[in-house]
Structure formats: structure tokens, C-alpha cells
Design an enzyme around this catalytic site. Structure first.
Site, PDB file in Angstrom:
ATOM      1  N   LEU A 113     -25.759  12.298 -14.468  1.00 13.93           N
ATOM      2  CA  LEU A 113     -25.980  11.864 -15.842  1.00 13.93           C
ATOM      3  C   LEU A 113     -26.421  10.403 -15.925  1.00 13.93           C
ATOM      4  O   LEU A 113     -27.300  10.051 -16.720  1.00 13.93           O
ATOM      5  CB  LEU A 113     -24.696  12.063 -16.659  1.00 13.93           C
ATOM      6  CG  LEU A 113     -24.737  11.725 -18.140  1.00 13.93           C
ATOM      7  CD1 LEU A 113     -25.761  12.596 -18.864  1.00 13.93           C
ATOM      8  CD2 LEU A 113     -23.358  11.915 -18.752  1.00 13.93           C
ATOM      9  N   PHE A 154      -1.282  13.006 -16.096  1.00 16.26           N
ATOM     10  CA  PHE A 154      -1.955  12.320 -15.001  1.00 16.26           C
ATOM     11  C   PHE A 154      -2.703  13.328 -14.122  1.00 16.26           C
ATOM     12  O   PHE A 154      -3.848  13.084 -13.729  1.00 16.26           O
ATOM     13  CB  PHE A 154      -0.949  11.522 -14.164  1.00 16.26           C
ATOM     14  CG  PHE A 154      -1.582  10.701 -13.085  1.00 16.26           C
ATOM     15  CD1 PHE A 154      -2.248   9.531 -13.384  1.00 16.26           C
ATOM     16  CD2 PHE A 154      -1.513  11.109 -11.758  1.00 16.26           C
ATOM     17  CE1 PHE A 154      -2.842   8.769 -12.384  1.00 16.26           C
ATOM     18  CE2 PHE A 154      -2.101  10.354 -10.751  1.00 16.26           C
ATOM     19  CZ  PHE A 154      -2.767   9.185 -11.074  1.00 16.26           C
ATOM     20  N   ALA A 203       3.323  10.061  -9.692  1.00 21.72           N
ATOM     21  CA  ALA A 203       2.623  10.332 -10.947  1.00 21.72           C
ATOM     22  C   ALA A 203       1.970  11.705 -10.909  1.00 21.72           C
ATOM     23  O   ALA A 203       2.033  12.463 -11.880  1.00 21.72           O
ATOM     24  CB  ALA A 203       1.578   9.247 -11.215  1.00 21.72           C
ATOM     25  N   GLU A 245      -5.863  14.366 -15.856  1.00 25.40           N
ATOM     26  CA  GLU A 245      -6.866  13.296 -15.838  1.00 25.40           C
ATOM     27  C   GLU A 245      -7.443  13.083 -14.443  1.00 25.40           C
ATOM     28  O   GLU A 245      -8.631  12.768 -14.302  1.00 25.40           O
ATOM     29  CB  GLU A 245      -6.242  12.016 -16.391  1.00 25.40           C
ATOM     30  CG  GLU A 245      -5.945  12.129 -17.870  1.00 25.40           C
ATOM     31  CD  GLU A 245      -4.859  11.201 -18.372  1.00 25.40           C
ATOM     32  OE1 GLU A 245      -4.633  11.195 -19.594  1.00 25.40           O
ATOM     33  OE2 GLU A 245      -4.229  10.497 -17.564  1.00 25.40           O
ATOM     34  N   ALA A 302       0.836  -1.202   0.000  1.00 26.99           N
ATOM     35  CA  ALA A 302       0.000   0.000   0.000  1.00 26.99           C
ATOM     36  C   ALA A 302       0.875   1.258   0.000  1.00 26.99           C
ATOM     37  O   ALA A 302       0.571   2.243  -0.692  1.00 26.99           O
ATOM     38  CB  ALA A 302      -0.931   0.000   1.204  1.00 26.99           C
ATOM     39  N   GLU A 342      -2.857   5.498 -17.928  1.00 26.94           N
ATOM     40  CA  GLU A 342      -1.859   6.576 -17.842  1.00 26.94           C
ATOM     41  C   GLU A 342      -0.726   6.199 -16.890  1.00 26.94           C
ATOM     42  O   GLU A 342       0.446   6.495 -17.161  1.00 26.94           O
ATOM     43  CB  GLU A 342      -2.521   7.882 -17.393  1.00 26.94           C
ATOM     44  CG  GLU A 342      -1.585   9.072 -17.416  1.00 26.94           C
ATOM     45  CD  GLU A 342      -1.114   9.439 -18.814  1.00 26.94           C
ATOM     46  OE1 GLU A 342       0.121   9.564 -19.007  1.00 26.94           O
ATOM     47  OE2 GLU A 342      -1.951   9.611 -19.704  1.00 26.94           O
TER      48      GLU A 342
END
Length: 126
Positions: A52, A35, A28, A38, A18, A73
């Protein structure tokens, strides 16, 4: 021949794994602008997915498609880091590996866009 780094078991192994995963996410986010973009797309789009999506399956697909983009990614960034670790000189196989990883990200983004477009079509037009 056994690997000296593979001897951990039980809770110690889980906690260390972990920690490595968390370190990877932090690396990242701090080192990869794509990244970060995103991640923020996912943060902003997740509440929208609940509005939605019509039912839990649609919501899961909307959020899952964005999560898949993050996963791909991360794999792309890992491949790029491994290639750069080997060397920065131009090589056909290095270019191929990076291009293939980039193509995987593009396909994940296209999939997410398609899922979101289909959900919007279903909600507003169909």
C-alpha cells in the site's frame, strides 16, 4: 538511599534488560487478549503496508502507526496491572487511571486507522 537492584552496568545490564523486556512481551501476549489481537493485526498488515505504501516514508508510517498501538497497549496493560495490584475495590482514581489508559489506546487506534485510510486514499483515489 541507593537501590540494590540498580547496580548492574555494561553488558550484564543490557542482557538483563532485554530479558525483562522479552518477559513483558510474553506476559502481554499470553495474558492480554487485546494485545494478541493487535499483534496479529500487525503481523497481517505489515506485508500489506509494503504494497500500500508508496515509498519508504509511507511504509514507515503505516508500520509505525501499528507499532504505536502495541506500545500504548503495553502501557495500558502495565497501568491496569499496577492498579489491580493495589486492590480490586472500586476507587475513583483507579477508574480514572484505567479510563485514561484506555483512552490512550483508542487514540492510538484512531491514529493508525487515519494513517491507513490516508495511504489507501492516496494510492487509489488521489
Amino acid at each position: 538511599m541507593s537501590n540494590p537492584h540498580k547496580g548492574r552496568t555494561g553488558l550484564d545490564r543490557i542482557l538483563r534488560a532485554a530479558g525483562y523486556s522479552w518477559a513483558g512481551l510474553r506476559a502481554a501476549y499470553s495474558g492480554e487478549s487485546a494485545f494478541r489481537q493487535e499483534v496479529w493485526l500487525m503481523v497481517l498488515a505489515t506485508p500489506l503496508a509494503f504494497w500500500l505504501g508508496q515509498g519508504w516514508v509511507e511504509v514507515a508510517l503505516l508500520i509505525g502507526s501499528l507499532l504505536l498501538v502495541l506500545i500504548v497497549e503495553l502501557l495500558n496493560s502495565g497501568i491496569e496491572a499496577a492498579i489491580d495490584r493495589v486492590g480490586f475495590e472500586l476507587h475513583d482514581l483507579s477508574k480514572r487511571a484505567k479510563d485514561l489508559a484506555s483512552a490512550a489506546v483508542m487514540l492510538a487506534l484512531l491514529l493508525a486507522g487515519g494513517v491507513w485510510a490516508a495511504a489507501a486514499y492516496h494510492r487509489f483515489i488521489a
